[in-house]
Design a protein around this motif. Structure first.
Motif, PDB file in Angstrom:
ATOM      1  N   PRO A   1       2.442   4.411  -1.255  1.00  0.00           N
ATOM      2  CA  PRO A   1       2.238   5.256  -2.430  1.00  0.00           C
ATOM      3  C   PRO A   1       3.549   5.456  -3.201  1.00  0.00           C
TER       4      PRO A   1
ATOM      5  N   ARG B   1       0.811  -1.226   0.000  1.00  0.00           N
ATOM      6  CA  ARG B   1       0.000   0.000   0.000  1.00  0.00           C
ATOM      7  C   ARG B   1       0.842   1.273   0.000  1.00  0.00           C
TER       8      ARG B   1
ATOM      9  N   HIS C   1      -6.496   3.721  -1.588  1.00  0.00           N
ATOM     10  CA  HIS C   1      -5.278   3.340  -2.289  1.00  0.00           C
ATOM     11  C   HIS C   1      -5.604   3.094  -3.745  1.00  0.00           C
TER      12      HIS C   1
ATOM     13  N   ASP D   1      -3.787   8.240   1.226  1.00  0.00           N
ATOM     14  CA  ASP D   1      -3.234   7.140   2.017  1.00  0.00           C
ATOM     15  C   ASP D   1      -3.718   7.228   3.461  1.00  0.00           C
TER      16      ASP D   1
END
Length: 129
Positions: A78, A76, A128, A123
């Motif tokens: 970014p 997850r 996501h 986030d």
């Protein structure tokens, strides 16, 4: 404090990205000059976001994205791709591999800061790509 990993084989570009993001934010930066160095740093430390170039001499950006998405603890994370590759194929390939956003060089300081802030807000909210 927000931890950002900036990955680009150009020291000048890494410094330019940091200068753009330093404005009014509580960010801490770690630099990586290659894909291999990025992977090593990702294995040793937790980051809140990665700014990643695609063109690097050893392990390219696409492979770094694939590494990140292949790790449970990083899935997850970014990833903002910032590259000179402006072609649609590179954009599609990076996003398909798991990049969160895609920007081309040259960029404006406001544009990269807005992208990073947006990605961090999404986030924090649990959204996501």
């Amino acid at each position: 404090m927000t931890e950002i990993l900036v990955v680009d084989d150009s020291k000048v570009m890494r410094e330019m990205i940091v200068a753009c993001l330093r404005v009014g934010e509580d960010f801490t930066f770690t630099h990586a000059a290659s894909g291999l160095e990025a992977i090593e740093k990702l294995a040793l430390k937790a980051f809140d976001l990665v700014v990643l170039d695609l063109n690097m001499p050893d392990i390219g950006g696409f492979e770094v994205i694939e590494f990140i998405r292949g790790q449970d603890k990083l899935q997850r994370l970014p990833v903002l791709v910032v590259t000179t590759r402006g072609d649609e194929g590179s954009r599609v390939r990076a996003l398909a591999a798991g990049a969160s956003q895609f920007m081309t060089k040259p960029f404006t300081p406001d544009a990269i800061l807005a992208n990073v802030q947006s990605m961090l807000r999404l986030d924090a909210a649990g959204f996501h790509e």
